[in-house]
Design an enzyme around this catalytic site. Structure first.
Site: not given
Length: 448
Positions: A12, A18, A78, A83, A108, A144, A173, A230, A373
């Site tokens: 994540a 984008r 990370q 990668g 995502d 892929g 994939n 994305n 209020y």
């Protein structure tokens, strides 16, 4: 037989550049919950089910969302983007604990289901060292390709490296993967970065598993389930898929949706039996709707509870903290916020009820406002059971209206009203005979 333990690593760390927004990608919502929330909800839970979320630097909001939903989760950062395999190994400490099943998911992909995770784990239980989630793409361009030898997965070939024959393959994939925990670190540590980008790709795990003499298999799912987000356009597409799922589930459970394509639901919406929802209704997070309730068109509900046989709308809005008792009726152009309306209460039209408690069987006339209020603080209005509030009344909080009290129309009530009392506050009416005619004559002479 002892149940297999698991560790789900959710990647994540994406910035979502984008999407052209400052909000981390995985925090964008569909069906009232973040993308990440949907993935965490689908991941295995309970005894023996660990979870780790890999986030980017300075993504404290992602950490908070993770802990809100899965307090037991480990958070790993990370700091460099090298990668997908590099991201997984950011959670090395968790992997080293040695869960039976290691699942790698993406924050995502909100449409993934618990059943799909279970099918991946089942493949490991049956002897595979690696199970890759695949799908049949309508247009495989950019994905892929999964190269098969019978039932065995041979390799994952990226589009740029694929031959013409391999590019014709439609089995693609999805990125999600399961590994036998006994071999996970051995496989991951062998992944290198001898490629144009110098990055460590998780897809290389398949070839490494085969080099180690281990079996790799594919588990297929639908293309919809593995949609990655994305762009804002893809976010909208995923929302549409999720809404169709939720509508179908609601109707299968007995909810009547007169025009289902116009109704928007949240992932956590709870329905009783014999609920009817008319067209163009929006239901946000945290809503529970009781048996026999009817939601009329163009109503909007968030973080509210509707009792049995309630009616809402059309054009009604329930904001957070609203509760309607059995048989309560909220009519057109009524807004309620942080308000408890007990059984049988009627607020039929054109009113605002905020920070209030309204007793059973009270009637709130059109144009009633709880003035809650003062510019600095919110104040509460309490209305006793059986009270009658006349039209065009302003109740200036904090204030208490007694049981069975009667408030005359057009009043501005600033002091408490006892049980069974009549309260009326308005200026005396003045009637001047003939004044209207004199006024018109004067205006007519002025025009000449």
């Amino acid at each position: 037989m002892t149940a297999r333990s698991s560790l789900t690593i959710v990647l994540a760390a994406g910035e979502g550049t984008r999407m052209r927004t400052s909000l981390p990608k995985v925090l964008h919502p569909i069906a009232g919950e973040s993308l990440l929330a949907h993935v965490l909800a689908a991941a295995p839970k309970g005894e023996g089910a660990g979870i780790a979320v890999v986030v980017g630097p300075d993504h404290q909001a992602v950490e908070r969302e993770t802990k809100r939903l899965r307090p037991e989760a480990d958070i790993f950062v990370q700091r460099e983007r090298l990668g997908t395999a590099h991201a997984v190994l950011a959670a090395r400490q968790a992997i080293a604990r040695g869960a039976d099943d290691l699942l790698v998911a993406f924050g995502d992909t909100p449409l993934i289901s618990a059943e799909t995770f279970a099918r991946l784990r089942a493949a490991l239980a049956q002897g595979a060292a690696l199970a890759v989630l695949g799908f049949r793409a309508a247009d495989p361009t950019g994905y892929g390709r999964l190269l098969m030898d019978g039932a065995r997965l041979v390799a994952i070939r990226e589009q740029a490296d694929a031959s013409e024959a391999e590019r014709a393959i439609t089995l693609c994939n999805a990125g999600v993967m399961a590994m036998d925990g006994r071999h996970a670190l051995a496989i991951l540590d062998k992944i290198g970065n001898a490629n144009k980008k110098g990055e460590y790709y998780l897809v290389d795990a398949v070839a490494i598993a085969r080099e180690l003499g281990l079996e790799a298999v594919v588990i297929e799912t639908s293309e919809d389930e593995v949609r990655g987000i994305n762009t804002k356009a893809q976010l909208a597409e995923a929302e549409a898929v999720m809404q169709n799922r939720l509508r179908r589930a609601a109707m299968d459970a007995g909810v009547t949706l007169i025009a289902p394509e116009t109704v928007y639901l949240a992932a956590d919406t709870k329905f009783g039996t014999d609920v009817t929802i008319e067209p163009f209704v929006v239901i946000g997070p945290g809503v529970s709707i009781g048996d026999g309730a009817v939601i009329h068109s163009f109503s909007h509900i968030v973080q509210s509870t509707l009792g049995r046989n309630t009616q809402l709308g059309p054009y009604a809005r329930l904001r957070p903290g609203t509760s309607l008792g059995d048989g309560a009726k909220i009519g057109n152009f009524v807004e309620a916020k942080a308000a408890v309306l007990e059984a049988g209460v009627k607020v039929n039209h054109l009113s605002y009820i905020g920070d209030a408690h309204v007793g059973a069987n009270s009637n709130i006339g059109a144009g009633t406002i709880t003035c809650n209020y003062d510019g600095f603080s919110k104040h509460k209005t309490t209305i006793g059971e059986g009270a009658f509030i006349g039209t065009n009344t302003s109740l200036v909080a904090p204030i208490k209206i007694g049981a069975r009290a009667y408030i005359g129309s057009g009043s501005v009530i600033t002091r408490d009203v006892p049980d069974d009392a009549l309260a009326l506050e308005r200026s005396p009416q003045t009637t001047r005979e003939g004044a209207a005619a004199r006024f018109r004559n004067a205006k007519s002479r002025h025009k000449k």
